[in-house]
Write a protein that holds these residues in place. Structure first.
Motif, PDB file in Angstrom:
ATOM      1  N   CYS A  22       0.180  -1.445  -0.389  1.00  9.46           N
ATOM      2  CA  CYS A  22       0.064  -0.078  -0.337  1.00  9.46           C
ATOM      3  C   CYS A  22       0.972   1.203   0.359  1.00  9.46           C
ATOM      4  O   CYS A  22       1.235   1.624   0.784  1.00  9.46           O
ATOM      5  N   TRP A  36      -4.402  -2.896   7.384  1.00 15.08           N
ATOM      6  CA  TRP A  36      -4.844  -3.532   6.248  1.00 15.08           C
ATOM      7  C   TRP A  36      -6.811  -4.492   7.315  1.00 15.08           C
ATOM      8  O   TRP A  36      -6.554  -4.854   8.353  1.00 15.08           O
ATOM      9  N   TYR A  37      -7.391  -3.863   6.817  1.00 15.99           N
ATOM     10  CA  TYR A  37      -8.580  -4.278   6.413  1.00 15.99           C
ATOM     11  C   TYR A  37      -9.075  -5.494   5.450  1.00 15.99           C
ATOM     12  O   TYR A  37      -8.749  -5.195   4.445  1.00 15.99           O
ATOM     13  N   ARG A  45     -16.032  -5.792   6.181  1.00  9.04           N
ATOM     14  CA  ARG A  45     -15.047  -5.048   6.216  1.00  9.04           C
ATOM     15  C   ARG A  45     -14.790  -5.374   7.397  1.00  9.04           C
ATOM     16  O   ARG A  45     -15.352  -5.397   8.640  1.00  9.04           O
ATOM     17  N   TRP A  47     -11.461  -5.834   9.867  1.00  8.45           N
ATOM     18  CA  TRP A  47      -9.622  -5.849  10.923  1.00  8.45           C
ATOM     19  C   TRP A  47      -9.220  -6.930  10.791  1.00  8.45           C
ATOM     20  O   TRP A  47      -9.597  -7.971  11.194  1.00  8.45           O
ATOM     21  N   TYR A  95      -7.787  -3.879   1.779  1.00  5.50           N
ATOM     22  CA  TYR A  95      -7.585  -2.200   1.861  1.00  5.50           C
ATOM     23  C   TYR A  95      -6.811  -2.159   3.721  1.00  5.50           C
ATOM     24  O   TYR A  95      -6.932  -2.467   3.773  1.00  5.50           O
ATOM     25  N   CYS A  96      -6.088  -0.445   2.813  1.00  3.64           N
ATOM     26  CA  CYS A  96      -5.610  -0.193   3.375  1.00  3.64           C
ATOM     27  C   CYS A  96      -5.902   1.119   4.477  1.00  3.64           C
ATOM     28  O   CYS A  96      -6.357   1.901   3.305  1.00  3.64           O
ATOM     29  N   ARG A  97      -5.598   1.548   5.661  1.00  2.00           N
ATOM     30  CA  ARG A  97      -6.527   2.977   6.165  1.00  2.00           C
ATOM     31  C   ARG A  97      -5.473   2.737   7.535  1.00  2.00           C
ATOM     32  O   ARG A  97      -4.640   2.824   8.264  1.00  2.00           O
ATOM     33  N   HIS A 107     -10.239   7.415   5.417  1.00  2.00           N
ATOM     34  CA  HIS A 107      -9.742   6.743   4.064  1.00  2.00           C
ATOM     35  C   HIS A 107      -9.701   5.917   3.728  1.00  2.00           C
ATOM     36  O   HIS A 107      -9.188   4.730   4.574  1.00  2.00           O
ATOM     37  N   TRP A 108      -9.789   5.231   2.576  1.00  2.00           N
ATOM     38  CA  TRP A 108      -9.988   3.963   2.559  1.00  2.00           C
ATOM     39  C   TRP A 108      -8.797   4.118   0.291  1.00  2.00           C
ATOM     40  O   TRP A 108      -8.898   5.070   0.490  1.00  2.00           O
ATOM     41  N   GLY A 111      -8.449  -0.690  -2.482  1.00  2.00           N
ATOM     42  CA  GLY A 111      -8.242  -2.294  -2.336  1.00  2.00           C
ATOM     43  C   GLY A 111      -7.987  -2.948  -3.032  1.00  2.00           C
ATOM     44  O   GLY A 111      -7.414  -2.517  -4.695  1.00  2.00           O
TER      45      GLY A 111
END
Length: 118
Positions: A22, A36-37, A45, A47, A95-97, A107-108, A111
């Motif tokens: 990411c 990361w999710y 979603r 975690w 996804y990273c967050r 923010h996302w 993916g």
């Protein structure tokens, strides 16, 4: 503005490995925890893992503990997820967050798809 670009997903067989990345921009990456999710088909979603700003402290969901490793390179504003011994249930969009709370946490990225299949 904040941008998060995930990559590295793909098709992998059970027991295989994959490394997700990411790349972050638009904020001071080195000052924030990153996480990361993932979202499995038809599910919400969830975690997966978190790493704190200095990179020495991390947490993992029980479902991935001992199989996944999280790391970061603050010089490259990049977050990584090393996925080992993957299982069918690891399939999903990853996804990273950034951050733990507040506006940055909203923010996302777009993916990256991980599919575990034989």
């Amino acid at each position: 503005q904040v941008q998060l670009v995930e990559s590295g997903g793909g098709l992998v067989e059970p027991g295989g490995s994959l490394r997700l990345s990411c790349v972050a921009s638009g904020f001071d990456f080195s000052s924030y925890a990153m996480a990361w999710y993932r979202q499995a088909p038809g599910k919400g979603r969830e975690w997966v893992s978190r790493i704190f700003s200095e990179g020495t402290l991390s947490n993992f969901a029980d479902s991935v503990k001992g199989r996944f490793m999280i790391s970061r390179d603050n010089s490259k504003s990049t977050l990584y997820l090393q996925m080992n011994n993957v299982k069918l249930e690891d399939t999903g969009i990853y996804y990273c967050r950034p951050g733990l709370r507040g506006p940055i946490h909203d923010h996302w990225g777009q993916g990256t798809q991980v599919t575990v299949s034989s």
